[in-house]
Write a protein that holds these residues in place. Structure first.
Motif, PDB file in Angstrom:
ATOM      1  N   TYR A  27       0.852  -1.174   0.000  1.00  0.00           N
ATOM      2  CA  TYR A  27       0.000   0.000   0.000  1.00  0.00           C
ATOM      3  C   TYR A  27       0.888   1.224   0.000  1.00  0.00           C
ATOM      4  O   TYR A  27       1.623   1.453   0.951  1.00  0.00           O
ATOM      5  CB  TYR A  27      -0.906  -0.001   1.231  1.00  0.00           C
ATOM      6  N   VAL A  32       2.695  -4.275   4.222  1.00  0.00           N
ATOM      7  CA  VAL A  32       2.075  -4.882   5.383  1.00  0.00           C
ATOM      8  C   VAL A  32       2.169  -6.385   5.159  1.00  0.00           C
ATOM      9  O   VAL A  32       1.575  -6.919   4.236  1.00  0.00           O
ATOM     10  CB  VAL A  32       0.602  -4.453   5.527  1.00  0.00           C
ATOM     11  N   GLU A  57      -2.204  -2.305  14.008  1.00  0.00           N
ATOM     12  CA  GLU A  57      -1.595  -2.140  12.686  1.00  0.00           C
ATOM     13  C   GLU A  57      -2.385  -1.137  11.856  1.00  0.00           C
ATOM     14  O   GLU A  57      -1.816  -0.269  11.197  1.00  0.00           O
ATOM     15  CB  GLU A  57      -1.545  -3.502  11.980  1.00  0.00           C
ATOM     16  N   GLN A  58      -3.714  -1.233  11.924  1.00  0.00           N
ATOM     17  CA  GLN A  58      -4.548  -0.309  11.178  1.00  0.00           C
ATOM     18  C   GLN A  58      -4.390   1.114  11.710  1.00  0.00           C
ATOM     19  O   GLN A  58      -4.300   2.064  10.944  1.00  0.00           O
ATOM     20  CB  GLN A  58      -6.008  -0.742  11.234  1.00  0.00           C
ATOM     21  N   HIS A  60      -1.788   2.349  13.246  1.00  0.00           N
ATOM     22  CA  HIS A  60      -0.466   2.815  12.827  1.00  0.00           C
ATOM     23  C   HIS A  60      -0.479   3.241  11.365  1.00  0.00           C
ATOM     24  O   HIS A  60       0.104   4.270  10.997  1.00  0.00           O
ATOM     25  CB  HIS A  60       0.570   1.716  13.053  1.00  0.00           C
ATOM     26  N   ARG A  61      -1.131   2.466  10.511  1.00  0.00           N
ATOM     27  CA  ARG A  61      -1.191   2.792   9.082  1.00  0.00           C
ATOM     28  C   ARG A  61      -1.924   4.114   8.873  1.00  0.00           C
ATOM     29  O   ARG A  61      -1.483   4.965   8.100  1.00  0.00           O
ATOM     30  CB  ARG A  61      -1.870   1.658   8.324  1.00  0.00           C
ATOM     31  N   HIS A  62      -3.047   4.314   9.596  1.00  0.00           N
ATOM     32  CA  HIS A  62      -3.787   5.565   9.467  1.00  0.00           C
ATOM     33  C   HIS A  62      -2.968   6.752   9.970  1.00  0.00           C
ATOM     34  O   HIS A  62      -2.995   7.830   9.365  1.00  0.00           O
ATOM     35  CB  HIS A  62      -5.118   5.484  10.225  1.00  0.00           C
ATOM     36  N   THR A  64       0.297   6.990   9.977  1.00  0.00           N
ATOM     37  CA  THR A  64       1.337   7.238   8.984  1.00  0.00           C
ATOM     38  C   THR A  64       0.770   7.969   7.778  1.00  0.00           C
ATOM     39  O   THR A  64       1.375   8.916   7.266  1.00  0.00           O
ATOM     40  CB  THR A  64       1.975   5.904   8.541  1.00  0.00           C
ATOM     41  N   GLU A  65      -0.404   7.550   7.312  1.00  0.00           N
ATOM     42  CA  GLU A  65      -1.037   8.217   6.183  1.00  0.00           C
ATOM     43  C   GLU A  65      -1.382   9.666   6.521  1.00  0.00           C
ATOM     44  O   GLU A  65      -1.224  10.560   5.683  1.00  0.00           O
ATOM     45  CB  GLU A  65      -2.287   7.464   5.754  1.00  0.00           C
TER      46      GLU A  65
END
Length: 148
Positions: A27, A32, A57-58, A60-62, A64-65
């Motif tokens: 992504y 991931v 994890e979700q 953290h991804r949000h 980072t985005e």
């Protein structure tokens, strides 16, 4: 014959047996990694752990985005501030290049009038070097106009 050799040499290579099936979901700029065998075994042992892991994890991804979007917004704001200066300096540079060309052509004409061939050739060379990027840009713009 070469085709037979190719298939024979490929069939002689040992095949690797991989016990864990590895799926990589890409992504944007980061990966991931999810290993389904391990997650399925962990779901049987502790389903709450897997849920918490996936939620973290979700999250953290949000996060980072969101950081990437903030950086992009800051960069665009800086570009908006600097854009008038870029235009101003580009305009000044173009005017100075035309002035340089006309001065060099004037020096070349005066050098030819006074008998200084080397001065005239040097001035024409400087004028040619100065006008070359403008001619290249005009040619590329004309070529791009024909393609569209």
């Amino acid at each position: 014959m070469a085709k037979d050799k190719l298939t024979k040499s490929q069939s002689n290579q040992p095949k690797e047996i991989n016990n864990s099936f590895h799926i990589s979901n890409t992504y944007q700029n980061f990966n991931v990694n999810v290993i389904p065998n391990e997650l399925s075994s962990l779901i049987n042992l502790d389903p709450d752990f897997v849920k918490r892991y996936l939620e973290k994890e979700q999250t953290h991804r949000h996060k980072t985005e969101d950081n990437i979007l903030d950086l992009e917004k800051n960069e665009q704001d800086i570009r908006k501030i600097e854009l008038p200066y870029y235009r101003k300096f580009a305009f000044i540079g173009q005017i100075l290049s035309y002035v340089t060309i006309f001065i060099c052509l004037g020096v070349a004409g005066y050098g030819l009038y006074r008998g200084g061939i080397s001065v005239a050739l040097g001035s024409i060379l400087v004028a040619a070097i100065t006008i070359t990027p403008q001619l290249i840009n005009a040619y590329q713009a004309k070529k791009a106009g024909k393609e569209n």
